[in-house]
Design an enzyme around this catalytic site. Structure first.
Site, PDB file in Angstrom:
ATOM      1  N   MET A  57     -26.536  47.287  21.128  1.00 38.64           N
ATOM      2  CA  MET A  57     -25.526  47.903  21.956  1.00 38.64           C
ATOM      3  C   MET A  57     -26.313  48.505  23.331  1.00 38.64           C
ATOM      4  O   MET A  57     -27.412  49.109  23.009  1.00 38.64           O
ATOM      5  CB  MET A  57     -24.692  48.970  21.409  1.00 38.64           C
ATOM      6  CG  MET A  57     -23.862  49.795  22.375  1.00 38.64           C
ATOM      7  SD  MET A  57     -22.930  51.040  21.306  1.00 38.64           S
ATOM      8  CE  MET A  57     -24.141  52.096  20.897  1.00 38.64           C
ATOM      9  N   SER A 131     -30.057  46.171  15.559  1.00 42.62           N
ATOM     10  CA  SER A 131     -28.767  47.093  15.481  1.00 42.62           C
ATOM     11  C   SER A 131     -27.465  46.327  15.435  1.00 42.62           C
ATOM     12  O   SER A 131     -27.358  45.461  14.395  1.00 42.62           O
ATOM     13  CB  SER A 131     -28.856  48.173  16.815  1.00 42.62           C
ATOM     14  OG  SER A 131     -28.010  49.300  16.372  1.00 42.62           O
ATOM     15  N   GLN A 132     -26.687  46.527  16.008  1.00 43.96           N
ATOM     16  CA  GLN A 132     -25.358  45.603  15.829  1.00 43.96           C
ATOM     17  C   GLN A 132     -25.387  44.286  16.008  1.00 43.96           C
ATOM     18  O   GLN A 132     -24.576  43.658  15.525  1.00 43.96           O
ATOM     19  CB  GLN A 132     -24.379  46.141  16.927  1.00 43.96           C
ATOM     20  CG  GLN A 132     -24.614  45.827  18.342  1.00 43.96           C
ATOM     21  CD  GLN A 132     -23.522  46.360  19.334  1.00 43.96           C
ATOM     22  OE1 GLN A 132     -22.677  47.467  18.928  1.00 43.96           O
ATOM     23  NE2 GLN A 132     -23.038  45.644  20.176  1.00 43.96           N
ATOM     24  N   ASP A 249     -33.887  57.880  11.098  1.00 42.55           N
ATOM     25  CA  ASP A 249     -32.889  57.084  12.284  1.00 42.55           C
ATOM     26  C   ASP A 249     -31.857  58.215  12.563  1.00 42.55           C
ATOM     27  O   ASP A 249     -31.414  58.833  11.743  1.00 42.55           O
ATOM     28  CB  ASP A 249     -32.064  55.991  11.619  1.00 42.55           C
ATOM     29  CG  ASP A 249     -31.442  55.164  12.654  1.00 42.55           C
ATOM     30  OD1 ASP A 249     -30.737  55.828  13.538  1.00 42.55           O
ATOM     31  OD2 ASP A 249     -31.685  53.860  12.651  1.00 42.55           O
ATOM     32  N   HIS A 305     -34.310  55.236  15.343  1.00 45.45           N
ATOM     33  CA  HIS A 305     -33.788  53.686  15.435  1.00 45.45           C
ATOM     34  C   HIS A 305     -34.567  52.769  16.299  1.00 45.45           C
ATOM     35  O   HIS A 305     -35.082  53.291  17.344  1.00 45.45           O
ATOM     36  CB  HIS A 305     -32.401  53.995  16.201  1.00 45.45           C
ATOM     37  CG  HIS A 305     -31.708  52.724  15.675  1.00 45.45           C
ATOM     38  ND1 HIS A 305     -31.376  52.173  14.557  1.00 45.45           N
ATOM     39  CD2 HIS A 305     -31.026  51.925  16.689  1.00 45.45           C
ATOM     40  CE1 HIS A 305     -30.380  51.310  14.580  1.00 45.45           C
ATOM     41  NE2 HIS A 305     -30.209  51.067  15.666  1.00 45.45           N
TER      42      HIS A 305
END
Length: 322
Positions: A57, A131-132, A249, A305
């Site tokens: 994202m 990530s996503q 994270d 992250h």
């Protein structure tokens, strides 16, 4: 150290883990166009397996400080490899915006079509999501077995979704505040589900029935409503499913989702591991069988992250790309 801060167009470098965060972040908002075909490197040779990358994202396919740097690093370490960094849209700006606002199922269909038409991938490929992008690539593995995905590497992916957005790209941006407002006020309403990407992997443990009924993406790929045997068969065909968890994270809530863990149903305090969850004990996705066969790999690294050193990447992830 390299860090691809979720999922912002930020790539930082420093000397070691101990110097994490000591160097100033370099930020680049990419506004140049990058055709999808140009996001791939040259033809790979017969000795290498192609790599498909899906960014997170707020990032884009071709940002030289994030995905672009990852691509160059892999190409340097694996000479001759073909790397395709996915662009969802016709421009970098569209690609970034679609990470917030384009229906995830449509994105997955777009990617499946793209991969099926790429002659360089017909023999199979490895996939790496950030990530996503990790759970989106898992959907590709489950829904689109041709061409075959060999290894799936999830770098900070949220495979059981999120229940909170403690940080997101550009904290001063009105987009982050608007996303939080939409998620808190009605993540499972039709309009929010259809038009907000993060709502489609929003997992409310306080109302499990609402989540299972109205989640357009996550509940489907996690077999929450019905067990799709094709999804299960396709995922189990992976050679390895590697999941990377970032121990410090501050962007994923709960961080255990990076290892397919989550809150126990009905509350948001006590966590359960993948192995304790119904998705595993009932083996809805074949993860228990994959684990018994040594196909699941759980890796952890210190840092926030998407923060890792090049040395850690080369030692821990590169072996799955060769």
């Amino acid at each position: 150290m390299f860090s691809v801060n979720r999922d912002v167009n930020v790539f930082t470098s420093s000397g070691s883990d101990s110097s994490m965060g000591s160097s100033a972040a370099l930020r680049l908002i990419s506004v140049s166009g990058c055709l999808l075909l140009l996001c791939g490197s040259s033809w790979g040779n017969n000795a290498t397996v192609p790599l498909v990358i899906w960014h997170g994202m707020g990032d884009s396919c071709c940002n030289p400080l994030s995905m672009g740097a990852i691509q160059k690093m892999v190409e340097k370490e694996v000479p001759g490899i073909y790397v395709l960094s996915l662009m969802i849209g016709k421009t970098v700006i569209q690609d970034t915006e679609n990470g917030f606002f384009m229906d995830v199922n449509e994105q997955v269909s777009f990617v499946c079509n793209q991969l099926s038409q790429d002659p360089k991938l017909k023999g199979g490929y490895n996939a790496m999501g950030f990530s996503q992008g990790s759970q989106f690539l898992r959907a590709v593995a489950q829904r689109c077995p041709d061409p075959p995905m060999k290894n799936l590497i999830s770098v900070g992916g949220q495979h059981q979704g999120v229940f909170g957005l403690p940080r997101c790209p550009g904290e001063s941006s009105h987009i982050c505040d608007w996303i939080r407002k939409m998620l808190n006020s009605g993540a499972y309403t039709d309009i929010v589900q259809k038009h907000l990407v993060q709502a489609q992997y929003w997992h409310d443990p306080l109302d499990d029935d609402l989540y299972k009924k109205h989640s357009l993406f996550l509940a489907d790929i996690n077999q929450e409503r019905v067990v799709n045997e094709t999804y299960k068969k396709n995922l189990m065909s992976l050679n390895k499913f590697v999941m990377v968890k970032f121990l410090q994270d501050t962007m994923v809530d709960p961080v255990d989702s990076e290892w397919f863990g989550f809150y126990k149903p009905g509350q948001d305090k006590e966590l359960e591991t993948l192995q304790e969850s119904a998705i595993y004990t009932e083996d809805r996705l074949g993860l228990a069988e994959m684990n018994s066969a040594g196909k699941l790999v759980f890796l952890a690294t210190n840092g926030d992250h998407l923060q890792f050193t090049q040395e850690w990447f080369n030692d821990n992830l590169l072996p799955y790309l060769r």
